[in-house]
Write an enzyme that holds these catalytic residues in place. Structure first.
Site, PDB file in Angstrom:
ATOM      1  CD  GLU A   1      -1.896   2.285   1.358  1.00 12.80           C
ATOM      2  OE1 GLU A   1      -1.688   3.058   0.389  1.00 12.80           O
ATOM      3  OE2 GLU A   1      -1.896   2.661   2.526  1.00 12.80           O
TER       4      GLU A   1
ATOM      5  CB  CYS B   1      -1.005   7.067   1.382  1.00 10.60           C
ATOM      6  SG  CYS B   1      -2.325   6.163   2.243  1.00 10.60           S
TER       7      CYS B   1
END
Length: 487
Positions: free
Chosen positions: A254, A288
């Site tokens: 991720e 993110c």
């Protein structure tokens, strides 16, 4: 009776956790980014310690996997209860060690607790399927634990981005070796170790070993580690994926994002500003999923920009441990200098610096860059700082082309009063996560979470994806007696 202290200094200072609190061979100070004060020290793990812990975890995992499902569920439920009981202590550590505001730290502890509750339901879930076969043969497909899962977690949402992997991995019968970012090893590692220690997790099933890149590399190559779950930058993720692939390990990546929020000309501008502010400036943009590009249709562009500049200038910046501020500090000078460089290069390349762009110590002012073109460094580069990158567009097709003009594909969002129009636009977007009438920073724990392109390797973590992620299929067939084959 007074409850037990959660993280007394004598328990953790200078140490790491391998089922017991052990002093590390080398030390690193725990620094409060808002003040530069030392909050203690952690023991750093070297590759030799990684190897010892991986072997110990593999040995402990067998009994843990064979424990009754209710035993595993009860440990997860107790850990969730403790996360509630010690919420004030945990939130204080997130604020001081990661520079989070109290709003963000409280939210992070809440979703981490939810992750524990959700994981507690996994041990009692169905573990497989009954397959058709020939008469006289029982044909099964069942999910089995992988063994030992190595988790490498980042600094920005340190507690949750570790817990979302640790909790389901443990619940499904795996052991875990967690390597938290050394900059947030207490709130992103030792808090988790302590919760599970107090919850009664058998010693050796969970190891928390802060360390540098060499420790991470050791995890990816150790023969006792079956899988790596990594959350972090794309550059580091490429190395982790390459190393894990070389050793034939399952890997979940991720990674970063340059996420687009598209504001269509039929949007309510005030709501669009509220969503943009949250997506861009939450936790100083160090997420993110942060809104890395704000694409605004030209018909409302000038009004939107004026309101966004005013909003950015109204946001307070300071030490979140002592004041109720909107933004705290960036994590370190390296991150601050990176942001300052991108802003300066963006202005040199033709963008307009409307407000901000300056800093004091690690406190970076809320910044707005307007008229950013696709050739501008700020359009493509992940900044990880409180910088709004505002891009005008004309048609819906232009918006889709601009949003897709990125190597990343983590999270995108569209603000519009016409849901049908937004859905049609959304169908054209190359992204792992899409929100209609919301901003890009979202996670409800029960959802699969993952990106495409440079944002990940196509895997997802969370919700229905957890069983797939942290177990593997085994085919099992049973006959009353072995057949007499003709060969």
């Amino acid at each position: 009776m007074a409850k037990e202290a959660f993280l007394p200094p004598e328990l953790w200072v200078g140490k790491q956790f391998d089922g017991q609190w052990q002093r590390g061979n080398s030390q690193q100070e725990v620094i409060e980014p808002a003040t530069g004060k030392t909050l203690g020290s952690i023991g750093l793990a070297d590759p030799a310690q990684i190897a010892r812990s991986a072997a110990a975890a593999a040995a402990a995992q067998r009994d843990w996997a064979n424990a009754p499902y209710e035993t595993r569920a009860q440990v997860l439920r107790r850990a969730a209860q403790l996360a509630d009981e010690y919420a004030a202590d945990i939130i204080e550590w997130i604020v001081r060690e990661s520079g989070s505001t109290r709003l963000k730290a409280g939210f992070e502890n809440k979703v981490s607790t939810k992750a524990l509750h959700e994981a507690a339901a996994l041990p009692s879930r169905s573990v497989g399927e009954l397959l058709p076969s020939v008469p006289g043969r029982l044909n099964l497909a069942r999910r089995r634990p992988l063994g030992v899962v190595g988790v490498i977690s980042p600094f920005n949402f340190p507690l949750y981005l570790a817990m979302r992997a640790v909790a389901p991995a443990l619940a499904l019968g795996n052991a875990v070796v967690l390597k938290p970012d050394p900059r947030t090893a207490v709130c992103g590692g030792f808090v988790i170790a302590r919760l599970f220690e107090l919850a009664g997790l058998p010693a050796g099933v969970l190891h928390v070993l802060p360390g540098d890149g060499a420790a991470g590399a050791a995890l990816t190559s150790d023969p006792n580690i079956a899988m790596i779950q990594f959350t972090g930058s794309t550059a580091a993720g490429r190395k982790v994926g390459e190393a894990a692939g070389r050793h034939l390990k399952k890997v979940s990546l991720e990674l970063g994002g340059k996420n687009a929020l598209i504001v269509l000309d039929d949007a309510d501008i005030d709501l669009a500003i509220a969503n943009t502010t949250w997506g861009v400036y939450l936790h100083q943009g160090q997420i993110c999923m942060a809104t890395g590009r704000v694409l605004v249709q030209r018909g409302i562009y000038d009004r939107f920009l004026e309101k966004l500049i005013s909003k950015a200038q109204s946001l307070t910046v300071g030490d979140p441990a002592v004041a109720d501020v909107a933004l705290g500090p960036l994590i370190n000078a390296q991150q601050r200098d990176h942001a300052a460089r991108v802003v300066a290069e963006a202005a040199a390349a033709g963008a307009t610096l409307e407000t901000g762009g300056t800093y004091q110590d690690l406190f970076f002012e809320p910044t707005v860059l307007s008229d950013v073109s696709p050739g501008n460094p700020a359009f493509h580069e992940e900044i990880f700082a409180p910088v709004a990158v505002v891009v005008p567009f004309d048609s819906d097709a232009d918006a889709a082309a601009l949003a897709n003009d990125s190597e990343y594909g983590l999270s995108m969002a569209i603000i519009s009063s016409n849901v049908d129009r937004a859905l049609k636009l959304g169908e054209q977007l190359h992204t792992g996560i899409l929100h209609i009438n919301d901003q890009t920073v979202n996670d409800e724990v029960i959802n699969p979470f993952g990106g495409v392109g440079a944002s990940g390797n196509g895997s997802s973590i969370g919700g229905p994806a957890n069983i797939e992620e942290f177990t593997q299929w085994q085919w099992l067939s049973i006959k009353g007696e072995a057949p007499a084959y003709p060969l």
